[in-house]
Design an enzyme around this catalytic site. Sequence first.
Site, PDB file in Angstrom:
ATOM      1  N   LYS A 116      39.960  -2.986 -17.691  1.00 39.61           N
ATOM      2  CA  LYS A 116      40.092  -4.226 -17.559  1.00 39.61           C
ATOM      3  C   LYS A 116      39.821  -5.177 -18.909  1.00 39.61           C
ATOM      4  CE  LYS A 116      37.607  -8.108 -15.169  1.00 39.61           C
ATOM      5  NZ  LYS A 116      36.736  -8.183 -14.022  1.00 39.61           N
ATOM      6  N   LYS A 157      44.080  -4.000 -15.250  1.00 37.58           N
ATOM      7  CA  LYS A 157      43.988  -5.189 -15.001  1.00 37.58           C
ATOM      8  C   LYS A 157      44.218  -6.134 -16.548  1.00 37.58           C
ATOM      9  CE  LYS A 157      40.690  -8.637 -13.089  1.00 37.58           C
ATOM     10  NZ  LYS A 157      39.634  -9.018 -12.832  1.00 37.58           N
TER      11      LYS A 157
HETATM   12  C1  PBG Z   1      34.941 -10.376 -11.550  1.00 37.17           C
HETATM   13  C2  PBG Z   1      36.301 -10.602 -11.602  1.00 37.17           C
HETATM   14  C3  PBG Z   1      37.238 -11.412 -12.286  1.00 37.17           C
HETATM   15  C4  PBG Z   1      38.662 -10.827 -11.673  1.00 37.17           C
HETATM   16  C5  PBG Z   1      38.320 -10.030 -10.792  1.00 37.17           C
HETATM   17  N1  PBG Z   1      37.276  -9.557 -10.809  1.00 37.17           N
HETATM   18  C6  PBG Z   1      37.091 -12.334 -13.044  1.00 37.17           C
HETATM   19  C7  PBG Z   1      36.619 -12.022 -14.521  1.00 37.17           C
HETATM   20  O1  PBG Z   1      36.240 -10.634 -14.892  1.00 37.17           O
HETATM   21  O2  PBG Z   1      36.371 -12.852 -15.232  1.00 37.17           O
HETATM   22  C8  PBG Z   1      39.749 -11.548 -11.962  1.00 37.17           C
HETATM   23  C9  PBG Z   1      40.762 -11.836 -10.931  1.00 37.17           C
HETATM   24  C10 PBG Z   1      41.989 -12.659 -11.207  1.00 37.17           C
HETATM   25  O3  PBG Z   1      42.203 -13.382 -12.286  1.00 37.17           O
HETATM   26  O4  PBG Z   1      42.954 -12.860 -10.278  1.00 37.17           O
HETATM   27  N2  PBG Z   1      34.375 -10.020 -12.614  1.00 37.17           N
END
Ligand code: PBG
Length: 325
Positions: free
Chosen positions: A194, A247
Amino acid sequence: MIALRPRRLRRSEVVRQLVREHRVHVEQLVSPLFVAERASDAGPIDAMPGVARFDLDGAVAQARELFALGVKSVLLFGIPADKDPVASSAYDPDGIVQRALRAIKTALPEMLVMADLCCCEYTSHGHCGLIGERGEVDNDATVELLCRIATTYADAGADVVAPSDMMDGRVAAIRAALDRAKAQDVAIMAYSAKYASAFYGPFREAAGSSPQFGDRRGYQMDPSNAREALREIALDVAQGADIVMVKPGLPYLDVLRAARERFDVPLAVYNVSGEYAMLQAAIANGWLDGERAVDEVLTSFVRAGADIVITYFAQEYARRHGRDA
Ligand code: PBG
């Protein structure tokens, strides 16, 4: 004379279908679902036309609609009424995600209900974990907290918990905590690679989860690194992740492809909020043919190697390509 004519196999839709290498099946899609504890927080999300935050009843109705369309997996995100520095509302057995899990699993026992596992929607400071003495996110204390949240999700009926926090060692710890709680059948879908991405902007508006100081670069990955993503995925596989994830999606298709080549576990991609917003903005302006653009984007994930595509386009795609479409 030309001997080789690839165009022969492009002459009609029938032959194109016959030689088509990849298809996106509705069964591969997971729809995110935002559930707000306060009904007053329900409603549309400015930067994500077509996506809404639902109250509890609305979320069940939305799950029903998705299931009927063939989208049988949802990924829950909670918008709690209360936040504090230690994310207490995240492990409340009566918290919004726990209630939504019970309500959806009661209404639709066959629906696969996944719960995003993170603290950022529940902390007043908006970070994904507990803040340590030096103002940094304390890895090991956060992992303990995640374990506690995960067991309440399992108790409430989650089929899958999806840690999105990027703390080190959390998959093994969550697995052990779930097993201790007799939740050995609850799977872990790890947000393994991520990235600290600008493309989460609209989500943070939707979930009210922007960090109140600093940013997430101390725990999410540097967008410049691809080999590191494979190390992160390897760690999560070794720790017992059932499904691993890359992601965002579009800017990281190379990482997705590399992960596919290296690992045999099911691979998910998250087509995130900013990717959705970007496309919807162009479509709304008439600059792109929406249906073709969406199909092309979703196909790119499957072509790159994703088994599972988490996307805000799931419902729309299913309406057009589902069983009854
Ligand atoms: C929680 C999380 C996030 C997303 C999914 N889980 C936000 C982040 O990390 O700031 C992003 C999902 C999206 O942008 O569609 N940590």
